[in-house]
Design an enzyme around this catalytic site. Structure first.
Site, PDB file in Angstrom:
ATOM      1  N   ASP A  27       0.832  -1.210   0.000  1.00 53.78           N
ATOM      2  CA  ASP A  27       0.000   0.000   0.000  1.00 53.78           C
ATOM      3  C   ASP A  27       0.864   1.257   0.000  1.00 53.78           C
ATOM      4  OD1 ASP A  27      -2.423   1.330  -0.036  1.00 53.78           O
ATOM      5  OD2 ASP A  27      -2.695   1.250   2.146  1.00 53.78           O
ATOM      6  N   ASN A  75     -10.873  -2.497  -5.451  1.00 60.03           N
ATOM      7  CA  ASN A  75     -10.109  -1.562  -6.289  1.00 60.03           C
ATOM      8  C   ASN A  75     -10.744  -1.328  -7.665  1.00 60.03           C
ATOM      9  OD1 ASN A  75      -6.874  -2.685  -4.993  1.00 60.03           O
ATOM     10  ND2 ASN A  75      -8.112  -0.950  -4.342  1.00 60.03           N
TER      11      ASN A  75
HETATM   12  C1  IPE Z   1      -5.302  -2.717  -0.173  1.00 57.08           C
HETATM   13  O1  IPE Z   1      -5.011  -1.393  -0.385  1.00 57.08           O
HETATM   14  C2  IPE Z   1      -5.366  -3.437  -1.491  1.00 57.08           C
HETATM   15  C3  IPE Z   1      -4.081  -3.639  -2.163  1.00 57.08           C
HETATM   16  C4  IPE Z   1      -2.914  -3.338  -1.669  1.00 57.08           C
HETATM   17  C5  IPE Z   1      -4.177  -4.237  -3.455  1.00 57.08           C
HETATM   18  P1  IPE Z   1      -6.152  -0.301  -0.524  1.00 57.08           P
HETATM   19  O2  IPE Z   1      -5.484   1.013  -0.670  1.00 57.08           O
HETATM   20  O3  IPE Z   1      -7.114  -0.676  -1.585  1.00 57.08           O
HETATM   21  O4  IPE Z   1      -6.888  -0.425   0.885  1.00 57.08           O
HETATM   22  P2  IPE Z   1      -7.724   0.619   1.711  1.00 57.08           P
HETATM   23  O5  IPE Z   1      -8.706   1.251   0.765  1.00 57.08           O
HETATM   24  O6  IPE Z   1      -6.767   1.627   2.243  1.00 57.08           O
HETATM   25  O7  IPE Z   1      -8.350  -0.183   2.798  1.00 57.08           O
HETATM   26  C1  IPE Z   2      -1.457   0.389  -3.391  1.00 56.30           C
HETATM   27  O1  IPE Z   2      -1.295   1.752  -3.374  1.00 56.30           O
HETATM   28  C2  IPE Z   2      -1.714  -0.157  -4.776  1.00 56.30           C
HETATM   29  C3  IPE Z   2      -3.086  -0.623  -5.005  1.00 56.30           C
HETATM   30  C4  IPE Z   2      -4.028  -0.702  -4.104  1.00 56.30           C
HETATM   31  C5  IPE Z   2      -3.423  -1.027  -6.359  1.00 56.30           C
HETATM   32  P1  IPE Z   2      -2.535   2.738  -3.324  1.00 56.30           P
HETATM   33  O2  IPE Z   2      -2.903   3.091  -4.722  1.00 56.30           O
HETATM   34  O3  IPE Z   2      -3.633   2.203  -2.500  1.00 56.30           O
HETATM   35  O4  IPE Z   2      -1.871   4.002  -2.611  1.00 56.30           O
HETATM   36  P2  IPE Z   2      -2.500   4.930  -1.500  1.00 56.30           P
HETATM   37  O5  IPE Z   2      -3.022   4.047  -0.412  1.00 56.30           O
HETATM   38  O6  IPE Z   2      -3.589   5.716  -2.170  1.00 56.30           O
HETATM   39  O7  IPE Z   2      -1.365   5.785  -1.057  1.00 56.30           O
HETATM   40 MG    MG Z   3      -4.100   2.362  -0.534  1.00 59.57          MG
END
Ligand code: IPE
Ligand code: IPE
Ligand code: MG
Length: 253
Positions: A27, A75
């Site tokens: 993340d 996502n």
């Molecule tokens: C969790 O990250 C999913 C992945 C790393 C693929 P998210 O960014 O989607 O999770 P939330 O929304 O912070 O819970």
């Molecule tokens: C994780 O990074 C990647 C995916 C969930 C695909 P994020 O895109 O969730 O990054 P933040 O949480 O917005 O920083």
């Molecule tokens: Mg995230």
């Protein structure tokens, strides 16, 4: 990055106490980009370089299973442009890494709703999984369009059908039977679950399988996560006492 483990590995790990399965919630790509006034997509691109480094490190130190949470069922609700960019990045990653996976004897697997992924991604996945299916040094598992609840629903549907067909007696439904109907059927439960970017939540990842995983949350954003930090976390893991509900004198490992 082409560093040799003996030179750049200041952390002494006990080879007899390595986790068999490390699972990572990758993340923080968006926040990494935002801090630099870049587009979120640039964060995902940078994040894919971290994936490469982490796969290499786990392979070098001999972790048998590595699961990376790359795209959740939730996502799909992100803006269309971001979802498309992530899918393109994923396809390119699979094609560019195939050689490295083959050279390093790494087998690729996927867990999640593969059928929801764009045809080009599905094709790249099939190609890479077929090319690497006989590899034995490490299994890299990508969680794509993965959700723990969706996985459990699918399992319940399959088990219910077997009960209806009178193949399974409801009394014979055990933890083992349930595990056989999950995507992770022949994969051991994660010993160590890492989440980058500081959020103290599971976000629908491996709900059944993490019952007794050791959890490590680091504030580091995924694009900044490094081999060195992974080694530090493994060191921390080795210092923990896993009791599995028992008392310390009975503890396992
Ligand atoms: C969790 O990250 C999913 C992945 C790393 C693929 P998210 O960014 O989607 O999770 P939330 O929304 O912070 O819970
Ligand atoms: C994780 O990074 C990647 C995916 C969930 C695909 P994020 O895109 O969730 O990054 P933040 O949480 O917005 O920083
Ligand atoms: Mg995230």
């Amino acid at each position: 990055m082409n560093s040799s483990p003996s030179v750049s590995n200041p952390v002494e790990l006990d080879p007899t106490k390595l986790p068999a399965h490390v699972a990572i919630i990758m993340d923080g790509n968006g926040r990494w980009a935002k801090k630099r006034l870049l587009n979120r997509i640039n964060g995902h691109e940078k994040g894919s370089e971290t994936v490469r480094a982490v796969v290499r490190t786990c392979r070098e130190i001999g972790i048998p299973y590595l699961t990376l949470y790359a795209f959740s069922t939730e996502n799909w609700q992100r803006p269309k442009t971001e979802v498309e960019a992530l899918m393109t990045l994923l396809k390119n990653f699979l094609l560019s890494e195939q050689k490295e996976l083959l050279e390093n004897n790494i087998r690729l697997r996927v867990i999640g709703q593969v059928e929801r992924l764009p045809a080009k991604v599905q094709q790249a996945l099939r190609e890479t999984m077929t090319a690497t299916e006989n590899n034995t040094a490490m299994t890299l598992i990508l969680a794509l369009s993965y959700g723990g609840r969706a996985e459990i629903i699918r399992m319940v549907q399959e088990v219910a059908l077997r009960v209806k067909r009178e193949e399974v007696d409801p009394q014979a439904i055990t933890a083992e039977l349930i595990a056989e109907h999950l995507y992770t059927r022949d994969i051991p439960d994660p010993d160590l679950l890492i989440r980058t970017s500081g959020e103290m939540r599971i976000s629908n990842f491996l709900l059944w399988q993490i019952a007794y995983s050791e959890i490590f949350v680091t504030p580091t954003l995924w694009p900044d996560f490094s081999r060195e930090e992974l080694l530090e976390i493994l060191k921390d893991y080795q210092s923990r006492e896993r009791r599995f509900g028992r008392v310390d004198s009975q503890s396992v490992k």
